[in-house]
Design an enzyme around this catalytic site. Structure first.
Site, PDB file in Angstrom:
ATOM      1  N   ASP A 162       8.042   8.735  -1.221  1.00 41.05           N
ATOM      2  CA  ASP A 162       7.138   9.797  -1.676  1.00 41.05           C
ATOM      3  C   ASP A 162       6.126   9.220  -2.669  1.00 41.05           C
ATOM      4  O   ASP A 162       6.506   8.596  -3.667  1.00 41.05           O
ATOM      5  CB  ASP A 162       7.991  10.886  -2.356  1.00 41.05           C
ATOM      6  CG  ASP A 162       7.202  12.138  -2.663  1.00 41.05           C
ATOM      7  OD1 ASP A 162       6.222  12.420  -1.946  1.00 41.05           O
ATOM      8  OD2 ASP A 162       7.576  12.855  -3.621  1.00 41.05           O
ATOM      9  N   ARG A 207      15.090  21.272  -8.626  1.00 36.76           N
ATOM     10  CA  ARG A 207      15.261  21.076 -10.074  1.00 36.76           C
ATOM     11  C   ARG A 207      15.594  22.403 -10.749  1.00 36.76           C
ATOM     12  O   ARG A 207      16.438  22.476 -11.646  1.00 36.76           O
ATOM     13  CB  ARG A 207      13.969  20.527 -10.693  1.00 36.76           C
ATOM     14  CG  ARG A 207      13.560  19.165 -10.170  1.00 36.76           C
ATOM     15  CD  ARG A 207      12.264  18.702 -10.815  1.00 36.76           C
ATOM     16  NE  ARG A 207      11.856  17.406 -10.293  1.00 36.76           N
ATOM     17  CZ  ARG A 207      10.949  16.624 -10.843  1.00 36.76           C
ATOM     18  NH1 ARG A 207      10.318  17.003 -11.929  1.00 36.76           N
ATOM     19  NH2 ARG A 207      10.636  15.463 -10.311  1.00 36.76           N
ATOM     20  N   LYS A 211       1.873  26.458 -10.756  1.00 37.67           N
ATOM     21  CA  LYS A 211       0.902  26.110  -9.713  1.00 37.67           C
ATOM     22  C   LYS A 211      -0.353  26.971  -9.736  1.00 37.67           C
ATOM     23  O   LYS A 211      -1.404  26.531  -9.300  1.00 37.67           O
ATOM     24  CB  LYS A 211       1.559  26.241  -8.339  1.00 37.67           C
ATOM     25  CG  LYS A 211       2.739  25.293  -8.141  1.00 37.67           C
ATOM     26  CD  LYS A 211       3.235  25.372  -6.725  1.00 37.67           C
ATOM     27  CE  LYS A 211       4.529  24.621  -6.531  1.00 37.67           C
ATOM     28  NZ  LYS A 211       4.427  23.175  -6.830  1.00 37.67           N
ATOM     29  N   GLY A 216       3.542  19.794  -3.015  1.00 40.18           N
ATOM     30  CA  GLY A 216       3.518  20.878  -4.002  1.00 40.18           C
ATOM     31  C   GLY A 216       3.901  22.221  -3.409  1.00 40.18           C
ATOM     32  O   GLY A 216       3.273  23.236  -3.697  1.00 40.18           O
ATOM     33  N   SER A 273      10.927   9.188  -4.675  1.00 34.97           N
ATOM     34  CA  SER A 273       9.709   8.834  -5.416  1.00 34.97           C
ATOM     35  C   SER A 273       9.928   7.494  -6.126  1.00 34.97           C
ATOM     36  O   SER A 273      11.056   6.991  -6.207  1.00 34.97           O
ATOM     37  CB  SER A 273       9.386   9.918  -6.454  1.00 34.97           C
ATOM     38  OG  SER A 273      10.353   9.871  -7.497  1.00 34.97           O
TER      39      SER A 273
HETATM   40  P1  13P Z   1       6.858  20.606  -5.813  1.00 37.52           P
HETATM   41  O1  13P Z   1       6.609  20.174  -7.208  1.00 37.52           O
HETATM   42  O2  13P Z   1       6.089  21.857  -5.492  1.00 37.52           O
HETATM   43  O3  13P Z   1       8.284  20.771  -5.483  1.00 37.52           O
HETATM   44  O4  13P Z   1       6.247  19.486  -4.842  1.00 37.52           O
HETATM   45  C1  13P Z   1       6.984  18.308  -4.582  1.00 37.52           C
HETATM   46  C2  13P Z   1       6.169  17.269  -3.888  1.00 37.52           C
HETATM   47  O5  13P Z   1       5.081  17.492  -3.428  1.00 37.52           O
HETATM   48  C3  13P Z   1       6.769  15.938  -3.786  1.00 37.52           C
HETATM   49  O6  13P Z   1       5.893  15.016  -3.202  1.00 37.52           O
HETATM   50  O1  G3H Z   2       5.476  14.674  -6.185  1.00 38.21           O
HETATM   51  C1  G3H Z   2       6.255  14.444  -7.074  1.00 38.21           C
HETATM   52  C2  G3H Z   2       7.705  14.689  -6.911  1.00 38.21           C
HETATM   53  O2  G3H Z   2       8.060  15.938  -7.425  1.00 38.21           O
HETATM   54  C3  G3H Z   2       8.488  13.569  -7.512  1.00 38.21           C
HETATM   55  O3  G3H Z   2       8.460  13.656  -8.887  1.00 38.21           O
HETATM   56  O4  G3H Z   2       7.778  11.379  -9.642  1.00 38.21           O
HETATM   57  O5  G3H Z   2       9.027  12.947 -11.167  1.00 38.21           O
HETATM   58  O6  G3H Z   2      10.170  11.859  -9.227  1.00 38.21           O
HETATM   59  P1  G3H Z   2       8.884  12.362  -9.781  1.00 38.21           P
HETATM   60 ZN    ZN Z   3       3.851  15.304  -3.722  1.00 34.49          ZN
END
Ligand code: 13P
Ligand code: G3H
Ligand code: ZN
Length: 335
Positions: A82, A268, A191, A219, A49
């Site tokens: 991401d 996590r 969620k 997610g 990310s």
């Molecule tokens: P989670 O928060 O459900 O693990 O989703 C992660 C995600 O979509 C990262 O792009």
């Molecule tokens: O979609 C989000 C991911 O869980 C990444 O999270 O932006 O805190 O690294 P972050």
């Molecule tokens: Zn995501």
């Protein structure tokens, strides 16, 4: 073996499996994910990310990921951006050696999402990199954009889900390689307030209008109760945490065209539960290896569990052979 997601999705689409896309933020997480994939002979997407780039400094993270690729040559690995939000970031990711990127314009008005995604496709395809974009609105991070809390999001969820007709238009006008769809999931550990349920009817409609298009589920952590209980037992505070039931994710990859499943929160959770346990049960411990090591082991166990749920265990050789057969050049910087 480094590759794009193309050979993975080609086989996953009607092969009854999905590829786990795990968020990587540091050495222990990266090591744990690839160790689990090597043990289970599974292909994998390592995703980074914007926050991870900033936290770890991408120059450090790149070297760690390069080491993963070298250490496990038999594991098909794609490196993915991401939730990329600008074309400049996409350009930087391509220069950094990513093989796949996500451009997330889902929070913009529709036409702006199209022009941003189309531009990202142009820049990426020129470099041999594949592109995921998003349509619809997930809960969690994105619900903040419209100022809703989780309960309100859930109550009005239908209006945020991906519109199948729009998906068809979006894919045709942008040329993306895969589409992240809003089907009731959300980011983070909280969620669902009520029943945890994915909108499989939406997936069916999108698949009918966009045949062969690899779909992506963001997610998709399951927030297993036993890990939440451990976190809470050892001094954490995660009341009412709830994820996507694993049997629904298993159905999404086995029966539908969901090819990529994003998981961050569960890693996590595994890491935090273990570190909390060590800190609580061994208060005298202050060697970081004595809590980061067990935390890394906990992630290995968690990822193995996911690979079985996704049915991607045992698919590494098939994917590697398909990548070779495609004969596609690697993205620019590796040529
Ligand atoms: P989670 O928060 O459900 O693990 O989703 C992660 C995600 O979509 C990262 O792009
Ligand atoms: O979609 C989000 C991911 O869980 C990444 O999270 O932006 O805190 O690294 P972050
Ligand atoms: Zn995501």
């Amino acid at each position: 073996m480094l590759m794009t997601t193309k050979p993975m999705f080609d086989l996953a689409y009607d092969g009854g499996f999905g590829i786990g896309a795990f968020n990587v933020n540091n050495m222990e997480i990266a090591q744990a994910v690839v160790e689990a994939c090597a043990a289970e002979k599974s292909p994998v997407i390592l995703q980074i990310s914007k926050g991870a780039r900033a936290y770890a400094n991408i120059r450090f993270l790149r070297k760690i990921i390069d080491a993963c690729v070298e250490e496990y040559p038999d594991v098909p690995i794609a490196i993915h951006c991401d939730h990329g939000d600008t074309v400049d970031l996409i350009r930087a990711c391509i220069a950094d050696g990513y093989t796949s990127v996500m451009i997330d314009g889902s929070h913009h008005p529709y036409e702006q999402n199209i022009s941003l995604s189309a531009e990202a496709v142009k820049v990426s395809h020129d470099a041999g990199v594949v592109v995921e974009a998003e349509l619809g609105m997930l809960g969690g991070i994105e619900e903040d954009v419209v100022g809703l809390d989780a309960a309100e999001y859930e109550k009005n969820v239908e209006q945020f889900l991906t519109d199948p007709q729009q998906a068809k238009d979006f894919v045709e006008r942008t040329g993306i390689d895969s589409l992240a769809v809003a089907i009731g999931t959300s980011h983070g550990a909280f969620k669902f307030v009520h029943e945890a349920k994915l909108a499989f009817d939406r997936i069916e409609q999108i698949m009918k209008l966009c045949p062969g298009l690899p779909l992506v589920m963001h997610g998709s952590s399951s927030v297993p109760e036993e890990f939440v209980n451990l976190v809470n037992k050892y001094g954490g505070k995660m009341p009412n945490a709830k994820g996507v039931p694993e049997d629904q994710i298993a159905d999404a990859v086995r029966k539908y065209g969901v090819c990529k499943v994003n998981i961050d929160t569960d890693l996590r959770l595994a890491m935090t539960a273990k570190i909390r346990e060590v800190f609580s049960t061994k208060p005298e411990e202050f060697d970081p290896r004595k809590y980061l090591g067990p935390a890394r082991d906990a992630i290995v166990v968690m990822v193995k569990r996911k690979l079985k749920m996704l049915n991607s265990a045992g698919k590494a050789d098939q994917v590697a052979a398909h990548w070779k057969k495609l004969g596609q050049p690697m993205p620019n910087q590796y040529r």
